[in-house]
Scaffold this active site. Structure first.
Site, short mmCIF file in Angstrom:
data_model
loop_
_atom_site.label_atom_id
_atom_site.label_comp_id
_atom_site.label_asym_id
_atom_site.label_seq_id
_atom_site.Cartn_x
_atom_site.Cartn_y
_atom_site.Cartn_z
N SER A 1 -2.34 -9.07 18.87
CA SER A 1 -1.00 -9.34 18.38
C SER A 1 -0.73 -10.85 18.33
O SER A 1 -1.37 -11.64 19.03
CB SER A 1 0.03 -8.68 19.28
OG SER A 1 1.31 -8.75 18.71
N GLN B 1 5.03 -11.35 22.96
CA GLN B 1 3.74 -11.03 22.34
C GLN B 1 2.58 -11.35 23.27
O GLN B 1 1.57 -10.64 23.29
CB GLN B 1 3.59 -11.80 21.03
CG GLN B 1 4.53 -11.35 19.95
CD GLN B 1 4.51 -9.84 19.75
OE1 GLN B 1 3.54 -9.28 19.29
NE2 GLN B 1 5.60 -9.18 20.13
N HIS C 1 1.11 -8.60 25.51
CA HIS C 1 0.33 -7.50 24.93
C HIS C 1 -1.13 -7.54 25.37
O HIS C 1 -1.74 -6.52 25.68
CB HIS C 1 0.38 -7.57 23.40
CG HIS C 1 1.50 -6.79 22.79
ND1 HIS C 1 1.63 -5.44 22.92
CD2 HIS C 1 2.54 -7.20 22.02
CE1 HIS C 1 2.71 -5.03 22.27
NE2 HIS C 1 3.28 -6.08 21.72
N GLU D 1 1.40 -12.41 12.10
CA GLU D 1 1.82 -11.01 12.11
C GLU D 1 3.35 -10.92 12.18
O GLU D 1 3.98 -10.22 11.40
CB GLU D 1 1.19 -10.31 13.32
CG GLU D 1 1.59 -8.86 13.49
CD GLU D 1 1.07 -8.28 14.80
OE1 GLU D 1 1.09 -7.04 14.92
OE2 GLU D 1 0.69 -9.05 15.70
N HIS D 2 3.94 -11.61 13.14
CA HIS D 2 5.40 -11.70 13.28
C HIS D 2 5.81 -13.16 13.07
O HIS D 2 5.20 -14.05 13.64
CB HIS D 2 5.85 -11.28 14.68
CG HIS D 2 5.35 -9.95 15.12
ND1 HIS D 2 4.18 -9.80 15.86
CD2 HIS D 2 5.84 -8.70 14.93
CE1 HIS D 2 3.99 -8.52 16.12
NE2 HIS D 2 4.96 -7.83 15.57
N ASP E 1 10.00 -4.27 16.71
CA ASP E 1 9.03 -3.41 17.39
C ASP E 1 9.59 -2.02 17.64
O ASP E 1 8.85 -1.03 17.59
CB ASP E 1 8.63 -4.03 18.73
CG ASP E 1 7.39 -4.89 18.62
OD1 ASP E 1 6.81 -4.97 17.52
OD2 ASP E 1 7.00 -5.49 19.64
N GLU F 1 -19.95 -2.82 -26.48
CA GLU F 1 -20.50 -2.69 -25.13
C GLU F 1 -21.82 -1.92 -25.11
O GLU F 1 -22.40 -1.70 -24.04
CB GLU F 1 -19.48 -2.00 -24.21
CG GLU F 1 -18.24 -2.84 -23.96
CD GLU F 1 -17.29 -2.22 -22.95
OE1 GLU F 1 -17.53 -1.08 -22.53
OE2 GLU F 1 -16.32 -2.90 -22.58
N HIS G 1 -19.89 6.87 -26.28
CA HIS G 1 -18.44 6.71 -26.19
C HIS G 1 -17.82 6.73 -27.60
O HIS G 1 -16.81 7.39 -27.83
CB HIS G 1 -18.09 5.40 -25.49
CG HIS G 1 -18.17 5.44 -24.01
ND1 HIS G 1 -19.35 5.66 -23.34
CD2 HIS G 1 -17.21 5.29 -23.04
CE1 HIS G 1 -19.13 5.63 -22.04
NE2 HIS G 1 -17.84 5.41 -21.83
#
Length: 426
Positions: free
Chosen positions: A234, A256, A259, A324-325, A358, A412, A417
């Protein structure tokens, strides 16, 4: 915390060098995980039970958690916790409902119908980590967007223990609407979800955080199943000026850091005075923190205070970090929203503390880490659907398009096709 100063280029160079030094050679983990996955593919439930004995020191008779066990756990959880889970659920649902996408069809050209179907995944696996803490909020964050998307069956796996699965985890699963729960964790839990065993059903996609073994297993099974992202430790980034409150900033950085010892906590400011106050406040708050040992190690090894001259430099550096935050504790923070290019979840103002997201605001807390916010998004309803395209042409519409199609096909070198179109007019 380590201080970094200098111009933008010097600071970014220093951060990049630090990132290189913290990269871990996961070759040994990769091989261990590969062996675990192969064992689960070959031996199914037997392998899962053997790994539970080896890694969790638990001997399991039954991998599945019964409805009666879940109901009893729910009843044992304090009523105020259940009310908090229900209130959080209401906010998560109201936010994620707005992410729903719908089918479309267009008939812009005569005789042509084009469209897109939005189809929910049939079965999703949710990994809920065990270990040093229980995270009922993660159950809600992973399961509720899947329910809103219309996923028919949600399977949850979580590591076993001698005491059983924590009541609050089972209660959260009941509140969120999980269909089946299995007590299996680690890389073996990911393998079971990806390939299926006699007991654990194979899923279409696996979501949820975990340790390095879980993350490595998700990476290795990707392609057999979908995954949400490869998440690392985190992290939080805070942008603050001299008007910010150092008590709030220190508390949010520590929120944080507690964590994981590898968690990153970064403050960028143009005020050396604020930086000094924040550092003192971190020391003061750490003294009474129950998870002091974890948070202190994270702050010492991965905490950074970056001093720059201007607010423009603050955003330039933080956009490169892509946290992340991201908290913006500046005067009139909303006016700076357009300056943010890379961040998982953005928190504006001194009262939008990161834990609000959170647990309660309804925004998702399953977020991209380690700079991947440059190309990944928070978990959402869109992660639990897939898209199918629809095309319909009348003969007249195809006649109008025939020459362009055959010209491109032959350019191509794909003659079949071209003939597949032309044969309809012979």
């Amino acid at each position: 915390m380590k201080w970094l100063t200098g111009n933008t280029e010097e600071i970014l160079t220093a951060l990049n060098e630090e990132a290189k030094l913290t990269q871990v050679d996961n070759q040994k983990v990769e091989e261990q995980v590969r062996q675990i996955i192969q064992a689960v593919i070959q031996n199914g439930d037997q392998a899962l039970k053997a790994y539970s004995r080896k890694f969790d020191q638990v001997t399991l008779q039954d991998l599945s958690i019964s409805k009666e066990t879940i109901d009893l756990a729910y009843q044992r959880v304090e009523i105020e916790v259940i009310k908090a889970l229900e209130a959080a659920k209401e906010n998560i649902v109201s936010y994620h409902q707005k992410q729903k996408q719908h089918d479309f069809m267009d008939t812009e050209k005569k005789g042509v119908l084009r469209g897109q179907l939005v189809l929910p995944l049939a079965r999703v696996g949710v990994y809920v980590p065990g270990g040093t803490a229980a995270y009922p909020s993660s159950v809600l964050m992973n399961v509720l967007p899947a329910k809103i998307a219309g996923v028919k069956e949600i399977i949850m796996v979580t590591p076993p223990s001698d005491e059983g699965i924590p009541d609050v985890i089972l209660a959260a699963a009941k509140v969120a609407g999980v269909d089946k729960i299995f007590q299996v964790g680690g890389a073996q839990g990911i393998a079971a979800l990806a390939y299926g065993t006699e007991t654990v059903p194979k899923v279409d996609k696996i979501v949820g955080p975990g340790n390095i073994y879980v993350a490595t297993a998700k990476k290795q099974v990707f392609g057999t199943v979908g995954i949400d992202m490869i998440a690392g430790p985190s992290e939080i980034g805070i942008l603050a000026d001299e008007t910010a409150n150092p008590v709030y900033i220190a508390a949010d950085l520590l929120s944080q850091a507690e964590h994981d010892t590898l968690a990153r906590a970064i403050l960028i400011t143009n005020s050396p005075n604020l930086a000094t106050q924040v550092e003192k406040e971190i020391v003061r708050q750490l003294a009474t923190l129950p998870r002091k040992q974890i948070a202190e190690q994270a702050i010492q090894n991965h905490g950074r205070i970056i001093i720059v001259a201007t607010i423009e430099e603050m955003f330039t550096i933080m956009n490169e970090i892509a946290p992340e935050h991201l908290e913006v504790q500046l005067t009139d923070p909303i006016s700076y929203l357009h300056e943010i290019k890379n961040a998982g979840s953005i928190f504006l103002g001194e009262y939008a503390s990161e834990p609000v997201g959170d647990y309660f605001s309804g925004t998702n807390h399953v977020l991209p880490t380690s700079g991947t916010a440059k190309f990944y998004s928070p978990l959402g309803v869109y992660d639990f659907v897939k898209y199918s395209q629809v095309t319909y042409y009348t003969k007249e519409a195809l006649a109008d398009a025939k020459d362009a199609i055959t010209i491109l096909a032959r350019k191509e070198g794909l003659e079949a096709h071209a003939r597949a179109v032309e044969c309809r007019f012979n």
